[in-house]
Design a protein around this motif. Structure first.
Motif, mmCIF file in Angstrom:
data_model
loop_
_atom_site.group_PDB
_atom_site.id
_atom_site.type_symbol
_atom_site.label_atom_id
_atom_site.label_comp_id
_atom_site.label_asym_id
_atom_site.label_seq_id
_atom_site.Cartn_x
_atom_site.Cartn_y
_atom_site.Cartn_z
ATOM 1 N N GLY A 251 0.915 -1.240 0.098
ATOM 2 C CA GLY A 251 0.090 -0.112 -0.098
ATOM 3 C C GLY A 251 0.863 1.258 -0.024
ATOM 4 N N TYR A 252 2.096 1.128 0.813
ATOM 5 C CA TYR A 252 2.720 2.272 0.584
ATOM 6 C C TYR A 252 3.286 2.457 -0.482
ATOM 7 N N VAL A 253 3.994 1.516 -0.998
ATOM 8 C CA VAL A 253 4.562 1.811 -2.362
ATOM 9 C C VAL A 253 3.770 2.306 -3.571
ATOM 10 N N PHE A 254 2.459 1.959 -3.411
ATOM 11 C CA PHE A 254 1.360 2.177 -4.462
ATOM 12 C C PHE A 254 0.919 3.604 -4.327
ATOM 13 N N LEU A 255 0.832 4.084 -3.009
ATOM 14 C CA LEU A 255 0.437 5.409 -2.922
ATOM 15 C C LEU A 255 1.460 6.471 -2.737
ATOM 16 N N PHE A 256 2.681 6.190 -2.429
ATOM 17 C CA PHE A 256 3.545 7.326 -1.969
ATOM 18 C C PHE A 256 4.753 7.130 -2.557
ATOM 19 N N THR A 257 5.157 6.140 -3.683
ATOM 20 C CA THR A 257 6.303 6.229 -4.164
ATOM 21 C C THR A 257 5.873 6.044 -5.897
ATOM 22 N N GLU A 258 6.635 6.157 -6.821
ATOM 23 C CA GLU A 258 6.728 5.995 -8.192
ATOM 24 C C GLU A 258 6.923 4.462 -8.593
ATOM 25 N N ASN A 259 7.356 3.637 -7.921
ATOM 26 C CA ASN A 259 7.447 2.337 -8.080
ATOM 27 C C ASN A 259 6.295 1.681 -8.438
#
Length: 413
Positions: A251-259
């Motif tokens: 969830g963190y990667v999907f919401l807060f990063t460009e990865n």
């Protein structure tokens, strides 16, 4: 028997991981389009938690079914409900089609999954441990835990294949539904594998000889209440760590990063394979140095990871990879023996029911709200707050292990 246990646990965890991944990739878009992405994901994580809340109630009901109609009837009814709820989730219309009713249906079906999981407890893990030679108790206690990393490899790999192999329109239209149908098929296989074991006279006799029979909740709580309370906190760090390595960071990667989610899911597949090896290693280490020492050392490692992990996760691609690999090593070492430690805390006469109840309540306390709490804390305060949440679970586990050491409970197996 070991193969049947692994198949059963893999099916249970596969259902969970499929739903958890959908909570990040699918449900915020298809069922909560009226809010922003972060809020939609938090809503999805709240729905995710419903199964953990429902699970103890399912255990109470299906233990009654076990006492009244037998273990085979209980497993058949529980896994039929689990499979039906799971496949029905894949058939839910979107919010645009059905409005708020689609969300209500999702909640009901998620509760159905949790209620059914409460009845999926078959006692085979405890029987496997009790049937093991004295010097291999740790190895046999580890075997059921292999289901979690195996399930994650299959679930994450399936979503990687779907997200990379079709357009976004096709994925959100129908592609995301496919894993839920696969879950139903796996549940059918798991049901027959477990029934072939528990529905035979030889195994009924083994259950009876090892005193692995269902007892009433009242008598179990009266006899093992103190051990149940301590047992709830013994695997807390492991259960929280599982979600802090899988659902929350996705969830963190999907919401807060460009990865890309597919990239991180691929990393999770690699991490799960590492975790599979670490889980197997936990069996050897437990038999060599002792379960309590292994769990204490692994939990101290999780506490340190709770401080360092958020820093790694915030570093981006390389940091996230190190976060996953290191985390799965610690998870495998602790998770591999966590359930065995719980079962070993109870006397044989009450172990069947006490283990089921304790496991359910431990999942509620340690994992049910972990993705929601960690994401909410991260959005409000920063990644360090999610680490503090995990640290609190590690501290609770260390206290429980200390209490077990003073009482000698983990030596009752």
């Amino acid at each position: 028997m070991a193969i049947g246990v692994i198949i059963g646990r893999t099916a249970e965890f596969f259902d969970f991981f499929v739903f958890a991944i959908a909570c990040v990739l699918v449900f915020p878009v298809r069922l909560f389009p009226f809010v922003d992405a972060l809020t939609g994901t938090l809503y999805s994580f709240a729905v995710l938690a419903l199964a953990f809340v429902a699970r103890p109630f399912g255990s109470a009901f299906f233990l009654w079914v076990d006492r009244t109609y037998g273990r085979a009837a209980k497993l058949t009814a529980a896994l039929f409900l689990l499979g039906t709820s799971t496949v029905a989730i894949g058939l839910i219309p979107t919010y645009e089609t059905l409005g708020p009713a689609a969300i209500i249906i999702l909640c009901v079906l998620r509760i159905g999954q949790g209620f059914a999981l409460g009845g999926a407890w078959d006692g085979l893990a405890s029987l496997l441990s009790l049937s093991a030679p004295e010097h291999k108790r740790g190895w046999y206690a580890m075997i059921p835990q292999l289901g979690a990393p195996i399930a994650l490899v299959v679930a994450a790999g399936l979503f990687v294949y779907l997200t990379l192999g079709m357009s976004a329109v096709d994925f959100y239209d129908w592609g995301w539904r496919y894993p839920f149908f696969v879950a139903f098929s796996i549940n059918v296989v798991a049901l027959f594998a477990r029934l072939r074991i528990v529905a035979t006279p030889d195994y009924e006799e083994m259950f009876a000889n090892n005193e692995l029979q269902p007892t009433s909740l009242r008598s179990t709580l009266r006899a093992e209440g103190r051990s149940i309370v301590v047992g709830i906190f013994t695997p807390l760090a492991s259960f929280a760590m599982l979600h802090m390595l899988t659902v929350f960071p996705l969830g963190y990667v999907f919401l807060f990063t460009e990865n890309s989610p597919a990239g991180f899911l691929t990393t999770l597949v690699i991490g799960a394979l590492v975790g599979l090896g670490a889980t197997a290693l936990s069996g050897r280490l437990s038999d060599t140095i002792g379960r309590r020492k292994l769990l204490t050392g692994a939990t101290i490692g999780i506490a340190a990871f709770a401080i360092v992990g958020p820093i790694l996760l915030g570093f981006g691609g390389v940091g996230q990879t190190i976060y996953v690999i290191l985390g799965f090593i610690l998870l495998g070492l602790s998770f591999g023996q966590a359930s065995g430690a719980v079962a070993a805390s109870f006397g044989k006469g009450y172990r069947y029911t006490a283990s089921a109840v304790t496991s359910d309540l431990a999942w509620v306390a340690g994992a049910g709200l972990a993705p929601f709490a960690a994401l909410f804390l991260t959005a409000s305060l920063g990644l360090w707050a999610a680490g503090a949440y995990l640290l609190s679970g590690a501290i609770c586990t260390l206290i429980a292990l200390r209490v077990n050491r003073l009482t000698g409970n983990m030596g009752r197996a």
